[in-house]
Write an enzyme that holds these catalytic residues in place. Sequence first.
Site, PDB file in Angstrom:
ATOM      1  N   HIS A 116      -0.631  -8.725   0.956  1.00  0.00           N
ATOM      2  CA  HIS A 116      -1.187  -7.433   0.000  1.00  0.00           C
ATOM      3  C   HIS A 116      -0.827  -8.914  -1.397  1.00  0.00           C
ATOM      4  CE1 HIS A 116      -1.847  -3.501  -1.423  1.00  0.00           C
ATOM      5  NE2 HIS A 116      -1.941  -4.182  -2.963  1.00  0.00           N
ATOM      6  N   ASN A 175       1.649 -16.313  -3.881  1.00  0.00           N
ATOM      7  CA  ASN A 175       1.891 -16.985  -3.012  1.00  0.00           C
ATOM      8  C   ASN A 175       0.926 -17.113  -1.651  1.00  0.00           C
ATOM      9  OD1 ASN A 175       4.930 -18.570  -3.270  1.00  0.00           O
ATOM     10  ND2 ASN A 175       5.190 -16.522  -2.816  1.00  0.00           N
ATOM     11  N   HIS A 204      -0.499  -9.993  -4.743  1.00  0.00           N
ATOM     12  CA  HIS A 204       0.674  -9.623  -5.458  1.00  0.00           C
ATOM     13  C   HIS A 204       1.147 -11.372  -6.234  1.00  0.00           C
ATOM     14  CE1 HIS A 204       3.215 -10.827  -2.150  1.00  0.00           C
ATOM     15  NE2 HIS A 204       4.205 -11.100  -3.132  1.00  0.00           N
ATOM     16  N   CYS A 255       0.670  -1.111  -0.062  1.00  0.00           N
ATOM     17  CA  CYS A 255       0.179   0.283   0.215  1.00  0.00           C
ATOM     18  C   CYS A 255       0.730   1.576  -0.193  1.00  0.00           C
ATOM     19  CB  CYS A 255      -1.180  -0.178   1.050  1.00  0.00           C
ATOM     20  SG  CYS A 255      -2.194  -0.993   1.157  1.00  0.00           S
TER      21      CYS A 255
HETATM   22  P1  5GP Z   1       6.372 -13.172  -1.054  1.00  0.00           P
HETATM   23  O1  5GP Z   1       7.165 -13.926  -0.691  1.00  0.00           O
HETATM   24  O2  5GP Z   1       5.125 -12.010  -0.214  1.00  0.00           O
HETATM   25  O3  5GP Z   1       5.548 -14.020  -2.283  1.00  0.00           O
HETATM   26  O4  5GP Z   1       7.057 -11.760  -2.058  1.00  0.00           O
HETATM   27  C1  5GP Z   1       7.280 -10.677  -1.941  1.00  0.00           C
HETATM   28  C2  5GP Z   1       8.062  -9.735  -2.857  1.00  0.00           C
HETATM   29  O5  5GP Z   1       7.897  -8.456  -2.805  1.00  0.00           O
HETATM   30  C3  5GP Z   1       8.998 -10.474  -1.981  1.00  0.00           C
HETATM   31  O6  5GP Z   1       9.876 -11.201  -3.602  1.00  0.00           O
HETATM   32  C4  5GP Z   1      10.326  -9.465  -2.200  1.00  0.00           C
HETATM   33  O7  5GP Z   1      11.788  -9.512  -2.583  1.00  0.00           O
HETATM   34  C5  5GP Z   1       9.739  -8.270  -2.584  1.00  0.00           C
HETATM   35  N1  5GP Z   1       9.380  -7.166  -1.857  1.00  0.00           N
HETATM   36  C6  5GP Z   1       9.532  -7.051   0.198  1.00  0.00           C
HETATM   37  N2  5GP Z   1      10.912  -5.879   0.008  1.00  0.00           N
HETATM   38  C7  5GP Z   1       9.778  -4.854  -1.071  1.00  0.00           C
HETATM   39  C8  5GP Z   1      10.226  -3.702  -0.981  1.00  0.00           C
HETATM   40  O8  5GP Z   1      10.397  -2.890  -0.504  1.00  0.00           O
HETATM   41  N3  5GP Z   1      10.221  -3.093  -2.467  1.00  0.00           N
HETATM   42  C9  5GP Z   1      10.253  -3.679  -3.980  1.00  0.00           C
HETATM   43  N4  5GP Z   1      10.407  -4.032  -5.096  1.00  0.00           N
HETATM   44  N5  5GP Z   1       9.990  -5.281  -3.600  1.00  0.00           N
HETATM   45  C10 5GP Z   1      10.146  -5.705  -1.863  1.00  0.00           C
HETATM   46 ZN    ZN Z   2      -1.916  -3.742   1.235  1.00  0.00          ZN
END
Ligand code: 5GP
Ligand code: ZN
Length: 111
Positions: A95, A84, A97, A5
């Site tokens: 959030h 995920n 994605h 967000c």
């Molecule tokens: P999840 O593990 O929730 O599926 O993916 C989260 C993703 O967000 C990870 O691949 C991580 O590298 C990415 N991520 C975490 N913090 C940030 C950030 O501050 N900026 C960006 N661009 N990506 C982020």
């Molecule tokens: Zn959010």
Amino acid sequence: MCLFCQIVKGEIPSTKVYEDEKILAFRDINPQAPTHILIVPKEHISSADEITPENSGVVSAIFEKVPQIARAEGLKNGYRLLTNCGEDGCQSVKHLHFHLLGGKKLTERMG
Ligand code: 5GP
Ligand code: ZN
């Protein structure tokens, strides 16, 4: 406010690759492939487990833009699109994605 967000609001910088009124796509900070883009709804939805008939329009909005984003990245040979969800799915940012990964032959392992 959750991390994504804050990125949507521009309070945390990101490298944007696509934006419209409903969705934002930006580069993952820790890329796991030559192309690693995160595509999020601007509206906060915690995960795929929170998708409902009322909010699912933004999911089709995201999927409708995937071919355009993939083309712009030159992903001619295919890609992977995944989300995920929850503890077992290793979701770290709460959030919704979608990861768009490509630019190399990805591993066959999914779990
Ligand atoms: P999840 O593990 O929730 O599926 O993916 C989260 C993703 O967000 C990870 O691949 C991580 O590298 C990415 N991520 C975490 N913090 C940030 C950030 O501050 N900026 C960006 N661009 N990506 C982020
Ligand atoms: Zn959010």
